[in-house]
Design an enzyme around this catalytic site. Structure first.
Site, mmCIF file in Angstrom:
data_model
loop_
_atom_site.group_PDB
_atom_site.id
_atom_site.type_symbol
_atom_site.label_atom_id
_atom_site.label_comp_id
_atom_site.label_asym_id
_atom_site.label_seq_id
_atom_site.Cartn_x
_atom_site.Cartn_y
_atom_site.Cartn_z
ATOM 1 N N ASP A 46 0.865 -1.177 0.000
ATOM 2 C CA ASP A 46 0.000 0.000 0.000
ATOM 3 C C ASP A 46 0.897 1.220 0.000
ATOM 4 O O ASP A 46 1.989 1.204 0.588
ATOM 5 C CB ASP A 46 -0.911 0.005 1.227
ATOM 6 C CG ASP A 46 -1.994 -1.062 1.149
ATOM 7 O OD1 ASP A 46 -2.410 -1.412 0.024
ATOM 8 O OD2 ASP A 46 -2.427 -1.549 2.201
ATOM 9 N N ASP A 71 -6.905 -0.754 -4.720
ATOM 10 C CA ASP A 71 -8.027 -0.612 -3.778
ATOM 11 C C ASP A 71 -9.058 0.384 -4.310
ATOM 12 O O ASP A 71 -10.264 0.180 -4.178
ATOM 13 C CB ASP A 71 -7.524 -0.154 -2.410
ATOM 14 C CG ASP A 71 -6.616 -1.163 -1.738
ATOM 15 O OD1 ASP A 71 -6.749 -2.370 -2.006
ATOM 16 O OD2 ASP A 71 -5.765 -0.728 -0.930
#
Length: 154
Positions: A115, A135
């Site tokens: 991430d 995401d």
């Protein structure tokens, strides 16, 4: 048109993978850089579980569930993409699948999802959340499919 949605999905997957690789090459774990007047925060964070590190202590469950759901998404795409019309839903499926495949690849190959960005807010709890482009693809795709129903209509 089937190949157009497959190409879009592959492009989305590739874009997120390139960004993940760039972040791993350019940022140290824990390092943070601010973009766009401090509104976007670049970070290198590893997620060993599902969303928000849920079930991070159970990697086998996360991997097997991800693989099963990913296979289901690909089957759904192959059935749905060739149908006439419904371009918003097909776009949603492409977004969802491209983002999901990127995260599934990370889980299966790296054992963790990379991430890399957050959004500066006035609430620390939200500012601390770090996610990736995949995401956002998943969220946007799910939104398109659910806001514009017709998935099962002929």
């Amino acid at each position: 048109m089937f190949s157009g949605y497959a190409a879009l999905t592959a492009g989305l997957f590739g874009t997120d993978m390139i960004l993940k690789k760039t972040v791993e090459d350019k940022l140290e774990p824990g390092e943070e850089r601010k973009l766009f007047h401090g509104r976007i925060l670049l970070r290198r964070v590893y997620n060993y579980g599902a969303m928000l590190n849920i079930l991070s202590d159970h990697p086998k469950i996360i991997k097997s569930t991800s693989l099963l759901l990913g296979a289901g998404m690909l089957i759904c795409d192959m059935v749905f993409w060739p149908l006439r019309g419904r371009h918003i839903q097909k776009l949603g499926l492409s977004l969802f699948t491209g983002g999901a495949l990127s995260n599934i690849f990370d889980r299966l190959i790296r054992g963790r999802v990379v991430d890399y960005f957050g959004i500066q807010t006035r609430w620390k709890r939200f500012t601390d959340i770090t996610f990736n482009l995949g995401d956002l693809f998943i969220f946007t795709g799910a939104l398109l499919v659910s806001v514009f129903p017709g998935f099962c209509k002929k």
